[in-house]
Design an enzyme around this catalytic site. Structure first.
Site, PDB file in Angstrom:
ATOM      1  N   GLU A  68       0.855  -1.589  -0.081  1.00 55.32           N
ATOM      2  CA  GLU A  68       0.156  -0.261  -0.124  1.00 55.32           C
ATOM      3  C   GLU A  68       0.842   1.597   0.315  1.00 55.32           C
ATOM      4  O   GLU A  68       0.784   1.764  -0.461  1.00 55.32           O
ATOM      5  CB  GLU A  68      -0.940  -0.456   1.031  1.00 55.32           C
ATOM      6  CG  GLU A  68      -0.914  -0.134   2.070  1.00 55.32           C
ATOM      7  CD  GLU A  68      -0.696   0.062   3.523  1.00 55.32           C
ATOM      8  OE1 GLU A  68      -1.910   0.404   3.489  1.00 55.32           O
ATOM      9  OE2 GLU A  68      -0.887  -0.257   4.792  1.00 55.32           O
ATOM     10  N   ILE A  94       7.218  -8.308 -17.470  1.00 56.52           N
ATOM     11  CA  ILE A  94       8.508  -7.798 -17.669  1.00 56.52           C
ATOM     12  C   ILE A  94       8.973  -9.238 -16.791  1.00 56.52           C
ATOM     13  O   ILE A  94       8.998  -9.700 -16.234  1.00 56.52           O
ATOM     14  CB  ILE A  94       8.389  -6.926 -16.494  1.00 56.52           C
ATOM     15  CG1 ILE A  94       7.872  -5.330 -16.532  1.00 56.52           C
ATOM     16  CG2 ILE A  94       9.735  -6.036 -16.549  1.00 56.52           C
ATOM     17  CD1 ILE A  94       7.835  -5.072 -18.402  1.00 56.52           C
ATOM     18  N   LYS A 109      17.809 -13.898 -16.497  1.00 53.70           N
ATOM     19  CA  LYS A 109      18.304 -14.960 -15.212  1.00 53.70           C
ATOM     20  C   LYS A 109      17.028 -16.433 -15.760  1.00 53.70           C
ATOM     21  O   LYS A 109      17.021 -17.064 -15.435  1.00 53.70           O
ATOM     22  CB  LYS A 109      17.993 -14.462 -13.822  1.00 53.70           C
ATOM     23  CG  LYS A 109      18.744 -13.702 -13.573  1.00 53.70           C
ATOM     24  CD  LYS A 109      18.485 -13.368 -12.214  1.00 53.70           C
ATOM     25  CE  LYS A 109      20.236 -12.168 -11.512  1.00 53.70           C
ATOM     26  NZ  LYS A 109      20.010 -10.937 -12.680  1.00 53.70           N
ATOM     27  N   GLY A 127      20.061   1.163 -10.652  1.00 48.96           N
ATOM     28  CA  GLY A 127      19.257   2.538  -9.714  1.00 48.96           C
ATOM     29  C   GLY A 127      17.776   1.338  -9.527  1.00 48.96           C
ATOM     30  O   GLY A 127      17.057   2.019  -8.802  1.00 48.96           O
TER      31      GLY A 127
END
Length: 393
Positions: free
Chosen positions: A78, A180, A184, A224
Site C-alpha cells: 500500500e 517483464i 536470469k 538504480g
C-alpha cells in the site's frame, strides 16, 4: 568530516560525490522513438501490476505522459502504491510529440488498486471492474538468494500469479499484454530464474491460444532499481567499506530504469504475439569493475579508502547471464538496439496446465524437493547448481 568520524574511520555520506547512474553503464544510453507508443496508449485504459516498484512506477510515469484515458496502478504494497499515485497526481500533462496529435484528451484518471496477484478471484474482479485494454505485468519476486530460501513464494507469485493475471486478461479481452522478465530466465540456475521462465511460457501459451500480441521482455540488471547492487555498494562505501563482490569473474548485462521502460513500451507496439524482446545492452560488465567505478566516481580510492572483498557465489547465482534460449532464433527489429525472438512461443510445453497444477500443490505443501523437480520438468533447461564452497578471501 568531524573529528569523531576521523577517529573511528567512518566516511560520511555527505562527503561522497554524487554518482550519475549512467556513468556506470560503460556505453551510451539507448534512446528509442516513442511516437508509436504515444499513438498506441493515448485514450486507452492501461493497467500496470507491480505499479509501486522501481520499474512499475517508472512505467506509470511514462505511460501517463502518453495520455491514456485511465491508468490502473495495481500493487500489493500500500505504501509504494500510495507514493506513486501521489507523484502521478502532481505530474503535469505533457503535449504529445506526434505531428498529428488528434483531438485533445482529458487528463487520465489514475486509479490505485491494492491487490495480490496470487488470488485468482481478486484478479478477475479487478479486470472485470476496470476492463483494461493494455496490461504491463511487472509484479514479481526478483531477489535470487531470497527466492532460493523461499521457493514456494517464488512459485506462487511469479508463476501462479502470472497465470492469474493472464487468465483475467484473456477473460476480459485485454488487447495487448507485456510480461517483464529477466535474463536470469535463460538456462536458469536459480529458483527465481526458473519461475520467470515458467511465466514466459504461460504468456507464450496465451498468445498461441488467443492470437493476441501477448509478449515478454527480458531485462539485464537494472541500475538504480530497488535491490540493485548499486544500492548495496553505495551503503558499503558510505560506511567506509569494505565493498563485497561475490566473484572476481562475475559479469552482468546492465541497463538503466529509463532504458528498461522504453524497451517495455516498444514491445507493446512491436509485439504480434509470443515473441521475446531484449535490449542490446552492449558487452557485459564485470561486477568488480562496477564496484571500482562507483568507488572512484565517489571520489575515493580502492585499497586506500575502500577495500574490495570477495565473498563467494551465493545459492542460485552463476558467473554470467545469457539473453536467449538455445531454440530461440533472434534478430534485430526496426529499432537497431532491440532484438526479437519471433519463434519463442514454439517451445510451450503441451502439458502446461498439468505442470501448473503440480507446482501449485508442491508450493502449497512447502515441499522443496518436489518444487525443484516439478520446475525442472516444466523448464527442462533449469539446472540447480551444487552449492559452491564458500570463498574466504
Amino acid at each position: 568530516p568531524g573529528m569523531y568520524e576521523l577517529l573511528d574511520g567512518r566516511v560520511s555520506v555527505s562527503q561522497l560525490r554524487q554518482v550519475d547512474i549512467e556513468d556506470l553503464l560503460r556505453r551510451e544510453p539507448v534512446q528509442t522513438e516513442i511516437a508509436a507508443v504515444q499513438e498506441l496508449i493515448r485514450g486507452r485504459r492501461v493497467l500496470v501490476t507491480g505499479g509501486g516498484g522501481s520499474i512499475g512506477s517508472e512505467l506509470c510515469r511514462q505511460i501517463l505522459r502518453c495520455r491514456p484515458s485511465q491508468l490502473i496502478v495495481l500493487g500489493h504494497g500500500e505504501n509504494s502504491v500510495f507514493e506513486i499515485t501521489q507523484q502521478l497526481g502532481r505530474a503535469k500533462p505533457v503535449a504529445p510529440a506526434t505531428p498529428n496529435p488528434g483531438p485533445a484528451q482529458p487528463p487520465a484518471t489514475v486509479v490505485p488498486v491494492i491487490a495480490d496477484i496470487r488470488f485468482a478471484e481478486r484478479m478477475q474482479t479487478v479486470f472485470h471492474q476496470y476492463r483494461p485494454q493494455i496490461v504491463f505485468h511487472a509484479a514479481a519476486h526478483k531477489h535470487v538468494p531470497l527466492m532460493e530460501q523461499n521457493p514456494g513464494e517464488a512459485i506462487s507469485n511469479n508463476v501462479l500469479g502470472t497465470r492469474n493475471v493472464v487468465e483475467a486478461a484473456l477473460a476480459t479481452g485485454v488487447e495487448r499484454f507485456v510480461l517483464i522478465s529477466t535474463d536470469k530466465a535463460v538456462n536458469p540456475t536459480s529458483i527465481m530464474g526458473a519461475t520467470k521462465r515458467a511465466a514466459e511460457l504461460i504468456v507464450h501459451c496465451a498468445a498461441v491460444r488467443s492470437g493476441l500480441p501477448y509478449v515478454a521482455v527480458r531485462f539485464g540488471n537494472v541500475l538504480g532499481s530497488r535491490g540493485s547492487v548499486v544500492f548495496t555498494f553505495r551503503e558499503q562505501i558510505a560506511t567506509g567499506g569494505p565493498v563485497t563482490v561475490t566473484h572476481p569473474d562475475m559479469v552482468r548485462f546492465f541497463m538503466t530504469i529509463p532504458e528498461s521502460v522504453q524497451l517495455v513500451l516498444q514491445a507493446s507496439v512491436l509485439g504480434q504475439g509470443g515473441e521475446v524482446f531484449v535490449l542490446d545492452m552492449g558487452e557485459p560488465v564485470r561486477i568488480v569493475d562496477l564496484a571500482r567505478d562507483l568507488i572512484e566516481l565517489s571520489g575515493l580510492e580502492v585499497g586506500r579508502d575502500i577495500d574490495i572483498v570477495y565473498t563467494g557465489l551465493r545459492p542460485g547465482e552463476k558467473l554470467y547471464e545469457e539473453l536467449f534460449v538455445g531454440d530461440e532464433h533472434y534478430e534485430r527489429t526496426r529499432h537497431e538496439k532491440i532484438f526479437i525472438a519471433t519463434n519463442a512461443s514454439t517451445v510451450v510445453p503441451a502439458n502446461l496446465e498439468e505442470a501448473l497444477a503440480g507446482l501449485a500443490t508442491a508450493a502449497g505443501n512447502g515441499d522443496r524437493a518436489s518444487m525443484v523437480r516439478r520446475l525442472q520438468a516444466f523448464v527442462p533447461e533449469y539446472a540447480p547448481p551444487t552449492p559452491p564452497a564458500e570463498s574466504r578471501l
